[in-house]
Write an enzyme that holds these catalytic residues in place. Structure first.
Site, short mmCIF file in Angstrom:
data_model
loop_
_atom_site.label_atom_id
_atom_site.label_comp_id
_atom_site.label_asym_id
_atom_site.label_seq_id
_atom_site.Cartn_x
_atom_site.Cartn_y
_atom_site.Cartn_z
N HIS A 154 -9.88 -10.59 -1.74
CA HIS A 154 -10.53 -9.56 -0.94
C HIS A 154 -11.80 -10.11 -0.29
O HIS A 154 -12.21 -11.23 -0.55
CB HIS A 154 -10.82 -8.34 -1.81
CG HIS A 154 -9.58 -7.62 -2.23
ND1 HIS A 154 -9.18 -7.52 -3.55
CD2 HIS A 154 -8.63 -6.98 -1.51
CE1 HIS A 154 -8.04 -6.84 -3.61
NE2 HIS A 154 -7.68 -6.51 -2.39
N TYR B 221 2.00 0.57 -2.92
CA TYR B 221 1.07 0.57 -4.05
C TYR B 221 0.42 1.95 -4.18
O TYR B 221 0.32 2.50 -5.29
CB TYR B 221 0.01 -0.51 -3.81
CG TYR B 221 -1.04 -0.61 -4.87
CD1 TYR B 221 -0.77 -1.19 -6.11
CD2 TYR B 221 -2.34 -0.15 -4.64
CE1 TYR B 221 -1.74 -1.29 -7.09
CE2 TYR B 221 -3.31 -0.24 -5.62
CZ TYR B 221 -3.01 -0.82 -6.83
OH TYR B 221 -3.99 -0.92 -7.80
N LYS C 167 0.38 4.72 -7.33
CA LYS C 167 -0.87 5.18 -7.95
C LYS C 167 -0.99 6.71 -7.87
O LYS C 167 -1.47 7.35 -8.82
CB LYS C 167 -2.07 4.50 -7.31
CG LYS C 167 -2.21 3.03 -7.69
CD LYS C 167 -2.51 2.90 -9.17
CE LYS C 167 -2.59 1.46 -9.63
NZ LYS C 167 -2.82 1.36 -11.08
N SER D 8 -6.89 3.53 -7.43
CA SER D 8 -7.55 2.76 -6.37
C SER D 8 -7.88 3.70 -5.22
O SER D 8 -7.22 4.73 -5.04
CB SER D 8 -6.58 1.67 -5.89
OG SER D 8 -6.85 1.30 -4.56
N SER D 9 -8.87 3.33 -4.42
CA SER D 9 -9.25 4.18 -3.29
C SER D 9 -8.18 4.21 -2.20
O SER D 9 -8.23 5.05 -1.30
CB SER D 9 -10.58 3.70 -2.69
OG SER D 9 -10.48 2.37 -2.25
N CYS D 10 -7.19 3.31 -2.28
CA CYS D 10 -6.14 3.30 -1.26
C CYS D 10 -5.18 4.47 -1.39
O CYS D 10 -4.28 4.65 -0.57
CB CYS D 10 -5.37 1.98 -1.28
SG CYS D 10 -4.22 1.86 -2.64
#
Length: 323
Positions: A193, A150, A154, A121-123
């Site tokens: 979202h 999270y 990742k 994920s981009s997070c």
């Protein structure tokens, strides 16, 4: 050492009868990947629901791999949620995701899987990463505190794929998608979202004849969206074409302000009233764009425009989401 960044990989596409395990096949991402593989003619997809196979249980995962012996693994299974869920259940977000990916990656390697792709994920990127965010920004600064549990899981998944590549010369790759939307998205009123949340609110306002819809913030932040079918296409492309140590960003490369997004969703849904911006509410990060030039240089680009994607998503919503 591991493979060079663009080393030719064993061909994925020709062997349509190969066993492909799609972990997380019921989610937004996994279901799109299954649709794509079925469209391409793959006939031997291994699909297991959570009830069939709990990926957090090492012995169950081990048993699955030893009996089913998949040739390829697409790891799209994860525990996901918004800011509220991440703040409420930090232990779940770090533990469950670490368990899933550790069990699947390790069992894949030990049971002779030819290639694995891990989806993040981009997070994973620092809160104040440069914009657009290049792959090299990983681990260069503190994470966004609201989803660091999270994100840390990742990041560990990316590093695990890299470690197995370096130590065992095993073909494990990672892809980091931007904000996704499309069929099977989460349209829950409280914890979805921004895009599905807007779609649901405009739809309900239209049905109930409301004159206006109030949206949080000023509408000025810029966001990037990618249709999940485009991501599925990119996953297949990477399985076929890419074998390298670095994770790969997967984005649309285009930004839209939340205000523009709201107007577009309003138009697609057919809500006739006005949009009111509540600027007493927070805007969040002003800009969040991924640098996907590495993937584009490999020869992939997205096909689905935001408008077309929204139309298709709204049609899916009308068919599948109960009021």
């Amino acid at each position: 050492m591991g493979a060079a960044p663009n080393q030719e990989t064993n061909s994925f596409l020709p062997d349509k009868s190969a066993k492909v395990f799609v972990a997380g096949h019921r989610g937004l991402v996994g279901s799109a990947i299954v649709r794509k593989l079925q469209d391409l003619g793959f006939t031997n997809l291994l699909l297991r629901t959570h009830a069939d196979l709990d990926l957090t249980h090492q012995s169950d995962v081990e048993s699955f791999f030893s009996t089913q012996t998949p040739r390829y693994v697409i790891l799209a299974a994860a525990k996901v949620g918004g800011i509220h869920a991440n703040n409420t259940y930090p232990a779940d977000f770090i533990a469950v995701n670490l368990q899933i990916q550790t069990n699947v990656i390790d069992s894949s390697y030990r049971h002779g899987v030819e290639k694995l792709i891990f989806l993040g994920s981009s997070c994973i990127y620092p809160k104040f990463a440069p914009q657009p965010i290049p792959e090299r920004a990983l681990l260069t600064g503190p994470l966004e505190p609201t989803n660091e549990w999270y994100a840390v899981a990742k990041i560990a998944g990316i590093k695990m794929c890299q470690a197995y590549r370096i130590q065992f010369n095993w073909d494990a790759i990672s892809a980091m998608p931007t904000n996704l939307y499309g069929p099977n998205d989460n349209f829950h009123p409280e914890n979805s979202h921004v895009l599905p949340a807007l779609m649901r609110r405009f739809h309900e306002a239209k049905i109930k004849g409301f004159k206006q819809v109030v949206v949080w913030g000023t509408g000025s932040p810029l966001r990037e969206f990618l249709h999940v079918d485009d991501l599925a296409d990119a996953v297949v492309f990477l399985m076929e074409k890419y074998s390298g140590l670095s994770h790969v960003n997967v984005g649309s490369g285009t930004e839209v302000s939340i205000k523009e997004l709201a107007e577009l969703v309003k138009e697609v849904v057919g809500f006739e009233g006005e949009v009111v911006w509540d600027d007493s509410k927070p805007d969040g990060t002003p800009r969040k764009l991924m640098d996907s030039s590495m993937l584009q240089a490999l020869g992939w680009s997205p096909k689905i425009s935001l408008r077309d994607g929204l139309v298709g998503t709204y049609n899916w919503y009308l068919e599948h989401v109960k009021e």
